[in-house]
Design a protein around this motif. Structure first.
Motif: not given
Length: 244
Positions: A36-42, A51-63
């Motif tokens: 899922s998008g959240s799993k991909l972000a994680k 360890t991010p503030d929002d583990k579900n943030d795919l845009q920030d995770a990819a960046q």
């Protein structure tokens, strides 16, 4: 829009389908289930060992992943996780119907491969595809956020909506000719099927769908364990049915 009427309109070729991440449920990549998008972000955050503030943030995770590693390694991770290796019979059944048009926020090729098994050749396009050349083609699927088949270092920052940079620096569908086609299709279709699309984060798309005329002919299909709050929110856009 009730289910029986919707099915009739689908079989008559008078319907369009809008697909989200849930539309690929059950498909697998070479290593297991599609994330899922959240799993991909994680996964991307874990690879960055932060360890991010929002583990579900795919845009920030990819960046973040691109900044810590490289664009090419990010592309490799996305391709590895979102290249379809197998799909379910229901995918072939759904995507081989005579849809007036396909629209998807997904990057993957599940619909294309599943329909092909039934002899239907879907043509994927993105918002940067030459509109005048392709818009009249049959079995057209508009990949609103980009298509994995076109993913490279150039398109990652142009047509592929993934990183924070790509979301902030490029136009959305409402500002494109493909968006105008979607508006025409929403008006002309007798039925609109929204499959596995939360409409929680796709604000640009939600604005196009949020009209009384569209709502009355929209059927939204989502997972069996859909929460009450999510069902209420989705019902603002049309009639909600749970899969199963």
């Amino acid at each position: 829009m009730d289910l029986t009427t919707a099915i009739k309109h689908i079989l008559d070729g008078d319907s369009i389908i809008l697909m989200g991440a849930g539309a690929s449920d059950g498909a697998k990549n070479a290593f297991g289930d599609f994330p899922s998008g959240s799993k991909l972000a994680k996964d991307l955050y874990d690879l960055c060992k932060i360890t991010p503030d929002d583990k579900n943030d795919l845009q920030d995770a990819a960046q973040t992943y691109e900044e810590m590693h490289s664009a090419m390694l990010l592309i490799q991770e996305i391709r590895t996780r979102l290249t379809c290796a197998s799909f379910l019979p229901c995918h072939s059944t759904i995507y081989s119907q005579p849809w007036r048009r396909y629209y998807t926020t997904n990057y993957d090729d599940v619909a294309l491969l599943a329909a092909k098994k039934k002899g239907v050749n879907i043509l994927p396009v993105t918002l940067s595809t030459d509109f005048n050349r392709f818009y009249k083609r049959e079995h057209l699927c508009v990949h609103i956020n980009g298509h994995i088949g076109n993913l490279n270092e150039e398109t990652l920052h142009t047509e592929f909506k993934l990183t924070s940079d790509s979301y902030l620096s490029h136009d959305y569908i409402s500002n494109s000719q493909w968006g105008a086609l979607l508006v025409d299709d929403l008006e002309a279709a007798k039925c609109i099927i929204i499959l596995g699309l939360s409409l929680k984060y796709d604000l640009d798309l939600s604005r196009l769908l949020y009209t009384p005329e569209v709502k009355q002919k929209t059927l939204i299909i989502d997972r069996p364990d859909l929460s009450h709050n999510s069902e209420v929110r989705l019902s603002r856009f049309g009639t909600v049915e749970k899969s199963g």
